[in-house]
Design an enzyme around this catalytic site. Structure first.
Site, PDB file in Angstrom:
ATOM      1  N   HIS A 247      -3.224 -16.267 -10.435  1.00 25.58           N
ATOM      2  CA  HIS A 247      -1.938 -15.697 -10.213  1.00 25.58           C
ATOM      3  C   HIS A 247      -1.264 -17.285  -8.763  1.00 25.58           C
ATOM      4  CE1 HIS A 247       0.910 -13.177  -8.421  1.00 25.58           C
ATOM      5  NE2 HIS A 247       0.749 -13.081  -7.261  1.00 25.58           N
TER       6      HIS A 247
ATOM      7  N   GLY B 209       0.700  -1.517  -0.262  1.00 28.19           N
ATOM      8  CA  GLY B 209      -0.136   0.048   0.075  1.00 28.19           C
ATOM      9  C   GLY B 209       1.171   0.956   0.036  1.00 28.19           C
TER      10      GLY B 209
ATOM     11  N   ARG C   9      -0.394 -19.281  -0.830  1.00 26.54           N
ATOM     12  CA  ARG C   9      -1.218 -17.870  -0.794  1.00 26.54           C
ATOM     13  C   ARG C   9      -2.714 -18.526  -0.254  1.00 26.54           C
ATOM     14  NH1 ARG C   9       1.977 -17.898  -5.930  1.00 26.54           N
ATOM     15  NH2 ARG C   9       3.017 -16.119  -6.593  1.00 26.54           N
TER      16      ARG C   9
END
Ligand code: TXD
Length: 308
Positions: A177, A16, A90
């Site tokens: 992904h 971010g 992930r």
């Protein structure tokens, strides 16, 4: 006279804050950083704001722990969530990050009902579904960042191996992904020249393999976090394509309803990004092998989404 664009970035951590950095240096608009940690978005926002005189960008950059200041954002980039630790997949982030992304997407949507949401948090493709459900936004206004990153890794490795500028490698990496992503060798060129004229198959295959493991390679090196320079640059490239209505054709996670024979899932495919977000999903011809790999990658995404 139109006001400056407004970009809210939810999650002021590695991705971010670095996304805010790239967006400010491109002078894309005013930036609001949101995080749950008191002081972090405020401190990083103030510090980045103070870089303006040095770098020559005019941008109101603020940090906050609530969503008031995000009202009427044009773009909301959701990076909030836990990153992987070495050895983690992930997919193991699913439960924790689904809760976080749900909260961020619903709070952002309430304040910015016309925004376009760019999802970054992992597991990316499933988090896009969470964000679309939580925001209630139409499918053209929820897009996931992964393909540009995976393609950037692939292009960087190719440029290095061939000895050409990264700017002259054109490529597409599709699919989820994850390790089953699908680099399209048949569409990879160096200034329009097929890459197979520059690299032997074994070298190409090694680069495809390294690309698929690109995220894990950095997690293993950093030990306490995951990649953030390239992921944040990719997310900001998407924001730029939208804000400047550039009609960029880029690989992004998009909600499919029949395209590529897939439905009800976010999967990385070529899209055209403009002012309305995903303005078109581009269906390219794939080889049998590429089609099978895309279907396999999508099956992995579906498995995760079904667990939500
Ligand atoms: O290609 C891709 N899409 C991936 C995405 C590339 C690399 C990493 N990717 C994922 O992005 C990663 O697996 C994580 O799920 C996210 C964010 O990664 P980052 O490296 O930025 O993690 P950090 O540095 O831990 O930052 C996360 C911030 C942190 O400051 C938390 O306090 C904040 O998120 N956070 C929240 N902010 C707002 N609201 C809530 N609820 C919240 N929870 C945590």
């Amino acid at each position: 006279m139109g006001k400056r664009a407004k970009i809210s970035i939810i999650g002021a951590g590695n991705i971010g804050a670095t996304a805010a950095h790239w967006a400010a240096s491109k002078e894309l608009g005013d930036i609001v950083l949101v995080d749950i940690v008191e002081g972090v978005p405020q401190g990083k926002g103030l510090d980045l704001f103070q870089a303006g005189p040095v770098e020559g960008f005019d941008s109101n950059i603020t940090g906050t722990n609530d969503y008031e200041a995000t009202a009427d954002s044009d773009i909301v980039i959701i990076t909030a969530g836990l990153p992987r630790k070495p050895g983690m997949s992930r997919d193991e982030l699913l439960a924790t990050n689904a809760k976080i992304v749900h909260e961020c997407a619903s709070q952002s949507a309430a304040k910015s009902p016309n925004a376009i949401i760019i999802v970054v948090s992992n597991p990316l493709d499933a988090m896009c579904t969470v964000a679309m459900r939580a925001s209630g936004f139409p499918k053209n206004r929820v897009v996931g960042m992964a393909g540009i990153l995976d393609t950037a890794r692939y292009r960087a490795f190719l440029a290095d191996a061939i000895g050409v500028s990264v700017e002259d490698i054109q490529a597409l990496v599709l699919g989820g992904h994850g390790d089953a992503m699908v680099p399209l060798i048949s569409y990879t060129t160096v200034s329009g020249i097929p890459v197979t004229q520059f690299l032997a198959k074994d070298k190409l295959d090694a680069i495809v393999k390294r690309t698929a493991g690109g995220g894990g390679e950095i997690v293993a090196l950093l030990k306490s976090g995951s990649a953030y320079y390239a992921p944040s640059a990719a997310a900001v490239q998407m924001a730029e394509g939208i804000l400047k209505d550039k009609k960029r054709l880029l690989p992004c996670a998009a909600y499919l309803e029949g395209e590529y024979g897939l439905s009800g899932l976010f999967v990385g495919v070529p899209v055209i990004l403009g002012r309305d977000g995903i303005e078109k999903i581009v269906e390219v011809k794939l080889t049998e092998e590429e089609n099978a790999a895309l279907a396999k990658s999508a099956a992995g995404v579906k498995e995760l989404v079904d667990k939500l």
